[in-house]
Write a protein that holds these residues in place. Structure first.
Motif, short mmCIF file in Angstrom:
data_model
loop_
_atom_site.label_atom_id
_atom_site.label_comp_id
_atom_site.label_asym_id
_atom_site.label_seq_id
_atom_site.Cartn_x
_atom_site.Cartn_y
_atom_site.Cartn_z
N LEU A 43 -75.05 30.72 -2.02
CA LEU A 43 -74.91 31.47 -0.43
C LEU A 43 -73.49 32.08 -0.05
CD1 LEU A 43 -75.53 28.32 1.59
CD2 LEU A 43 -77.19 30.11 1.58
N LEU A 46 -74.46 35.30 -1.36
CA LEU A 46 -75.37 36.78 -0.23
C LEU A 46 -74.03 37.05 0.86
CD1 LEU A 46 -78.60 34.06 0.68
CD2 LEU A 46 -78.11 36.34 -0.73
N THR A 100 -76.71 32.71 10.58
CA THR A 100 -76.33 34.33 10.12
C THR A 100 -77.60 34.00 8.64
OG1 THR A 100 -74.62 33.44 8.22
CG2 THR A 100 -74.57 34.90 9.97
N ALA A 101 -77.73 32.38 8.26
CA ALA A 101 -78.82 32.68 7.10
C ALA A 101 -79.76 30.83 7.32
CB ALA A 101 -78.24 31.98 6.19
N THR A 114 -87.98 35.99 13.43
CA THR A 114 -87.10 36.24 12.60
C THR A 114 -86.03 38.24 13.76
OG1 THR A 114 -88.47 37.47 11.08
CG2 THR A 114 -87.03 35.72 10.37
N LYS A 121 -79.77 36.99 9.09
CA LYS A 121 -80.19 37.68 7.94
C LYS A 121 -80.61 37.34 6.59
CE LYS A 121 -76.70 40.30 10.59
NZ LYS A 121 -77.80 41.39 11.47
N HIS A 122 -80.61 36.20 6.67
CA HIS A 122 -81.23 35.80 5.38
C HIS A 122 -81.86 34.39 5.14
CE1 HIS A 122 -78.54 37.71 3.01
NE2 HIS A 122 -77.43 37.50 3.70
N LEU A 124 -84.29 31.68 3.30
CA LEU A 124 -84.44 31.33 2.01
C LEU A 124 -85.83 30.21 1.86
CD1 LEU A 124 -80.81 30.93 1.35
CD2 LEU A 124 -82.25 33.34 0.61
N SER A 132 -87.50 38.03 -3.31
CA SER A 132 -86.14 37.87 -2.20
C SER A 132 -85.91 37.41 -1.09
CB SER A 132 -86.53 39.43 -1.59
OG SER A 132 -87.32 38.65 -0.37
N THR A 133 -86.32 36.30 -1.37
CA THR A 133 -86.40 34.97 -0.18
C THR A 133 -86.77 33.99 -0.50
OG1 THR A 133 -88.58 35.01 0.32
CG2 THR A 133 -87.50 36.51 1.95
N LEU A 138 -83.10 32.45 -5.34
CA LEU A 138 -80.75 32.44 -5.37
C LEU A 138 -80.56 31.47 -6.28
CD1 LEU A 138 -79.28 34.06 -3.89
CD2 LEU A 138 -79.29 31.01 -1.84
#
Length: 498
Positions: A43, A46, A100-101, A114, A121-122, A124, A132-133, A138
């Motif tokens: 995190l 990110l 934000t996530a 979204t 912004k993210h 996961l 990317s997700t 990550l």
């Protein structure tokens, strides 16, 4: 201070100790802490900063736990979402919290709008093939070490949104101090030990599962036996194979167990606890008679982290939720004047102590209405006896006003529960042109058992004043509840008034 120092402490002292069992997979304290550290590092990579909100839209799976711990270690704020929420409800919470996530599953991610959540912004996703997700992608390259950030006692740690039964949900904001003081109290009053295995089958997105069980178990260095939900067969098998010693549930779970199990199936369980809703006295009596152990009760709300009162370390009293926990004060006050009432008089329960929330996120008006002169007004009706034991009467909003006379649904339900044919009952008020409101009920009978409606009404007339007796009783297959087992009386009232 930081809530997540509990897992760091347990890892330091007992790195190989079993922390989590989930569907035959075992995690040691070292493994669980390392995964949480990877989430915190991921995190941070990110760009998630201290104080930012990160949403957890997850069922009861290990990713919820490591996600929560990673967010807390980072100094961000964990925002829990009920997995039953739909698109518009999710949109409201994300935009209200300005998360934000988000961490979620592929199935739940499909509900997340979204494009309508500009702060988000993210997203996961567990088990995602898209690098990317992917949550796994990550964290797999993230470092396994991360020391929990030192936070101030009153820094926000978690936002748990209320069920929104009276309008838009409110974001109950709990500080590091709120949760740490609460899990320490839970350890002491419930006598949690590092040798214990705690069953966790209530939702982690709810304060009961999140703080009273999950965080408290880690603080005790105990083992958590995690289930996706309450499934009778799976839970009974797990109690045996995983040697569960502490069982946490809600009244509807205990009612089912009472009707479907035998004492030998709980041979390893030394402690039973019920929370999140009122446990009918009749159920508590039948349980003790059958299993020879009490169901201990606590009282609290999300706004109190949730633990506020406990029945009891040494002097258990049937039907009570006990006395205030250490450093917490509870008063019963007149609904109109806020003046404290005498023992055995019914009034609103108000609470003051280190467990009381910071407030409702982004909602100063609701915060000012709920917390007045340092006291949190619960909206619950209760009374204290001469010894100071607290008894919950009902929710203020569930109270029925029959021609100016107060009727408490829980009182009527306790009478009907005395009938051995009854499995579940819910009593609620319905608008009436003459009396203002009238009493109605829904009943679920036990399998292959029935009673005539008039026989139930006659029984009620023998045991209570006539104005409390239901004017109508509907026999149903099931009674609607939220994920924590609370009966949705608002739905029953709406259905009856339609």
């Amino acid at each position: 201070m930081n809530i997540a120092q509990h897992i760091e402490k347990a890892r330091l002292h007992s790195p190989n100790k079993l922390a989590l069992i989930f569907e035959h997979t075992h995690y040691s304290y070292q493994e669980l802490d390392q995964q949480a550290n990877q989430v915190a590092n991921g995190l941070a990579q990110l760009g998630i900063r201290v104080g930012e909100r990160v949403a957890l839209f997850l069922p009861n799976i290990p990713e919820f736990m490591v996600g929560y711990l990673g967010i807390i270690k980072l100094g961000a704020i964990a925002v829990s979402l009920n997995v039953q929420l739909q698109r518009d409800e999710i949109k409201f919470i994300i935009n209200d919290s300005q998360a934000t996530a988000m961490i979620t599953t592929p199935e739940l991610a499909q509900r997340v709008p979204t494009a309508e959540c500009p702060s988000l912004k993210h997203v996961l996703v567990t088990d995602s093939a898209d690098a990317s997700t992917s949550l796994a992608r990550l964290i797999e390259s993230a470092p396994k070490e991360y020391q929990a950030r030192a936070m101030q006692p009153h820094d926000p740690a978690a936002i748990v949104y209320s069920s929104g039964t009276t309008g838009f949900p409110k974001g109950v904001t709990l500080s590091h101090h709120n949760i740490i003081s609460n899990m320490q109290a839970k350890n002491r009053y419930c006598d949690m030990r590092s040798s214990d295995s705690l069953l966790l089958c209530v939702p982690l997105f709810h304060c009961f599962g999140q703080n009273a069980i999950f965080n408290s178990a880690l603080n005790a260095g105990a083992t958590i036996v995690l289930h996706r939900s309450f499934n009778l067969d799976l839970v009974l098998r797990s109690i045996q194979t995983d040697q569960v010693t502490m069982f946490f549930g809600v009244p509807t779970i205990y009612l089912l167990l009472l009707n479907k199990t035998e004492p030998e199936q709980f041979h390893a369980v030394r402690y039973f606890f019920s929370g999140a809703a009122i446990l009918p006295v009749e159920i508590a009596q039948r349980w003790y008679a059958k299993y020879k152990l009490p169901i201990h009760e606590g009282y609290g709300l999300t706004e109190t982290s949730p633990f506020a009162a406990y029945n009891h370390i040494s002097n258990y009293k049937l039907g009570s939720v006990g006395v205030p926990i250490e450093q917490v004060e509870i008063k019963i006050v007149d609904i109109e004047t806020d003046v404290e009432v005498l023992p055995d008089e019914v009034g609103e329960i108000i609470i003051r102590g280190p467990n009381v929330m910071l407030g409702y996120w982004n909602n100063p008006t609701a915060t000012a209405q709920a917390i007045r002169n340092g006291w949190f007004h619960t909206g619950d009706l209760g009374k204290k006896d001469q010894a100071g034991y607290l008894f919950i009467v009902d929710r203020l909003k569930d109270m029925i006003n029959v021609a100016g006379i107060k009727v408490y649904p829980a009182e009527v339900e306790n009478v009907i529960y005395q009938l051995p044919e009854v499995a579940e009952v819910a009593v609620y008020g319905v608008a009436d042109a003459i009396t203002g409101e009238r009493v109605e009920a829904q009943i679920v009978f036990k399998p292959k058992q029935q009673l005539p409606i008039q026989a139930i009404i006659a029984f009620c007339r023998q045991h209570m004043a006539s104005f409390k007796v239901p004017t109508a009783i509907k026999v149903v297959d099931s009674i609607p509840k939220n994920p924590t087992g609370k009966v949705l009386k608002r739905l029953l009232r709406n259905e009856a008034g339609a």
